[in-house]
Scaffold this active site. Structure first.
Site, PDB file in Angstrom:
ATOM      1  N   LYS A  78      -7.607 -17.795  14.117  1.00  0.00           N
ATOM      2  CA  LYS A  78      -7.237 -16.187  14.374  1.00  0.00           C
ATOM      3  C   LYS A  78      -8.460 -15.535  13.755  1.00  0.00           C
ATOM      4  CE  LYS A  78      -3.822 -12.747  13.259  1.00  0.00           C
ATOM      5  NZ  LYS A  78      -2.545 -12.596  12.272  1.00  0.00           N
ATOM      6  N   SER A 153       1.221 -10.505  15.157  1.00  0.00           N
ATOM      7  CA  SER A 153      -0.176 -10.176  15.535  1.00  0.00           C
ATOM      8  C   SER A 153      -0.989 -11.623  16.072  1.00  0.00           C
ATOM      9  CB  SER A 153      -1.000  -9.632  14.588  1.00  0.00           C
ATOM     10  OG  SER A 153      -0.983 -10.377  13.080  1.00  0.00           O
ATOM     11  N   SER A 177       3.949 -12.490  11.405  1.00  0.00           N
ATOM     12  CA  SER A 177       2.919 -12.767  12.735  1.00  0.00           C
ATOM     13  C   SER A 177       2.489 -14.021  13.033  1.00  0.00           C
ATOM     14  CB  SER A 177       1.514 -11.952  12.276  1.00  0.00           C
ATOM     15  OG  SER A 177       1.654 -10.673  12.692  1.00  0.00           O
TER      16      SER A 177
HETATM   17  N1  GLN Z   1       4.493  -6.581  12.992  1.00  0.00           N
HETATM   18  C1  GLN Z   1       4.208  -6.684  11.574  1.00  0.00           C
HETATM   19  C2  GLN Z   1       3.283  -5.723  11.244  1.00  0.00           C
HETATM   20  O1  GLN Z   1       2.914  -4.883  12.190  1.00  0.00           O
HETATM   21  C3  GLN Z   1       3.898  -7.942  11.075  1.00  0.00           C
HETATM   22  C4  GLN Z   1       2.375  -8.194  11.189  1.00  0.00           C
HETATM   23  C5  GLN Z   1       1.949  -9.544  10.437  1.00  0.00           C
HETATM   24  O2  GLN Z   1       2.621 -10.345  10.021  1.00  0.00           O
HETATM   25  N2  GLN Z   1       0.535  -9.507  10.435  1.00  0.00           N
HETATM   26  O3  GLN Z   1       3.193  -5.198  10.110  1.00  0.00           O
END
Ligand code: GLN
Length: 489
Positions: A78, A153, A177
């Site tokens: 990532k 994400s 995420s």
């Molecule tokens: N969707 C969640 C957020 O926007 C989790 C994102 C994540 O785990 N990086 O904070």
């Protein structure tokens, strides 16, 4: 094209150790699968083809090393992990031209175990989002249905594994995420306990939540990657000194020993029909296999989304203060004085979701509102963690859906941040608690989209979580391959 890309990490490792094929052949097969699928999937922000092939060549020349867990195994990373000399954008225009000047501890550890890095994968800007559409560069497509989101994400990481570009990937999980994109793309994702894995060299989002972890096609492959990255790091004081367990061959579980708690608030009546149907069948299969399912209560769960978004935004607003045009990254050329430099740099360099989080986070931390919002949310976090801890005293793991609906159409929720936040309800409570979680596919639903399920465990119970995941995998084996291009059968 060689079919080697279809193998799991464990199968690749075996083939390489037995010299059935070379690292260069394996890496070339994955790269060609990547190039074949990438125009449709758009999972990657940078393909490290030349570097990967020369890494592979060096490994072939040195010969197999049975002591290296990931010798010759290709992975995608990532784009929030620093990799020396490679672009690291975190999905943001702020870092569009930034190259890693050192390596994240986890990347260093993967490299030391012989891993080969194929690509940096797409993500929501600074890992904020649930669809990967908030990347400043491109939207990634779900390999199972190209007009749908891959989740986020770490959507690029999940899509790269689901498409067969790589057998494993590294992602981060702040509020879901890793687990949510793994669920929506039909692969396995593991969020380790907060403090199990070093955060050094990862672009920070919510520092009291962020945790790096693996995505792969099988549970055992996630265990293999975890074994390579877990453990204390003198450069990150938040890594716990709790002894590591055997993540490679966790002791098998007997179903009659297994008690799973179903939090009633996370099994609502209104799960979408494909998810409800698939998971109802899954529960019947678990019971038939001898697993005991009990209902548990998380009474304060309804405050989880609000508490998480207050705390995560507060931490984000502080972490993102460094993108000011003066230190590094993007700098607006159109400013006459310092204030204008800050304002212009951040206006142009940051996308709508990052700006929204900074506004929210700055607000809840401001002197007049700190007690009403930030402090209150921190208290609520504790209470929710207590709820989860006491539910876990009644069972071995909690069993939770990954998402109330399967992958949704690209663009459909882009203008609706509050709905997107609400949709994290099934993943983010675990981050408030800090324990480990594993999500894995159950089956393709009636609409041909993957439906996943999660296990949540007690802090540092990764080995038994992997054992339980393997047990589920015997019931629900890895999904087949999506049909992405006309060459796919
Ligand atoms: N969707 C969640 C957020 O926007 C989790 C994102 C994540 O785990 N990086 O904070």
């Amino acid at each position: 094209m060689s079919d080697l890309w279809r193998l799991s990490l464990a199968q690749m490792a075996q083939g390489l150790q037995k010299r059935e094929f070379k690292v260069t052949e394996l890496v070339a097969a994955c790269l060609s699968r990547l190039r074949q699928t990438e125009p449709a999937v758009e999972a990657c922000l940078a393909v490290l083809g030349d570097a990967a092939l020369s890494q592979a060549d060096a490994l072939d020349k040195a010969g197999p090393d049975p002591n290296q867990l990931l010798w010759g195994l290709p992975l995608t990373i990532k784009d929030v992990f620093l990799l020396q000399g490679a672009p690291t954008t975190a999905g943001s225009r702020e870092l569009a031209n930034y190259h890693g000047v050192f390596e994240a501890t986890v990347v260093e550890r993967l490299r030391a175990q012989g891993a080969v890095f194929l690509a940096k994968t797409n993500c929501d800007e600074f890992a904020m989002g649930s669809t990967t559409e908030f990347s400043a560069f491109q939207a990634t497509h779900n390999p199972w249905a190209l007009d749908r989101v891959p989740g986020g994400s770490s959507g690029g990481a999940a899509a790269s594994v689901a498409a067969g570009q790589a057998p494993g990937a590294l992602g981060t999980d702040t509020g879901g995420s890793i687990r949510q994109p793994a669920g929506l793309c039909g692969c396995v994702g593991l969020k380790p306990t907060y403090g199990r894995v070093s955060r050094y060299g990862i672009v920070a989002y919510g520092s009291s939540f962020d945790q790096a972890g693996p995505l792969a096609r099988t549970v055992a492959d996630c265990g293999r990657i975890l074994a390579a990255i877990a453990g204390p790091d003198e450069r990150d004081a938040t890594v716990a000194r709790v002894p590591l367990d055997d993540y490679l061959s966790p002791p098998p579980l007997q179903p009659h020993e297994l008690v799973l708690g179903l939090p009633k608030q996370l099994w609502p009546e209104d799960l979408s029909p494909p998810v409800a149907e698939t998971l109802a069948a899954a529960r019947r299969e678990l019971t038939a296999a001898g697993v005991r399912l009990i209902e548990v209560d998380l009474p304060r769960l309804r405050y989880a989304v609000a508490a998480y978004y207050i705390l995560a935004s507060a931490e984000a607003s502080s972490n993102l203060a460094r993108y000011d045009g003066a230190r590094y990254g993007f700098r607006s050329p159109e400013s006459r004085d310092l204030l204008e430099l800050y304002a212009q740099t951040r206006r142009v360099g940051l996308g709508p979701e990052a700006r929204r989080r900074i506004l929210l986070g700055t607000f809840v931390l401001s002197s007049g509102y700190y007690d009403a919002y930030f402090r209150k949310a921190a208290q609520v976090r504790r209470l929710i963690a207590e709820d989860i801890a006491s539910a876990l005293e009644k069972c071995h793991f909690l069993l939770v859906p990954v998402s109330a609906i399967p992958a949704w159409p690209l663009g459909s929720l882009l203008e609706d941040p509050l709905t997107l936040y609400q949709m994290d309800l099934m993943t983010l409570p675990l981050n408030l608690y800090g324990g480990p979680g594993l999500s894995k596919p159950v089956a393709l639903g009636p609409d041909n989209l993957p439906v996943g399920i999660q296990l949540w465990g007690r802090p540092f119970a990764e080995a038994s979580l992997l054992a339980a995941g393997t047990f589920l995998e015997n019931l629900w084996p890895p999904l087949g391959w999506p049909r992405i291009s006309s060459q796919d059968g």
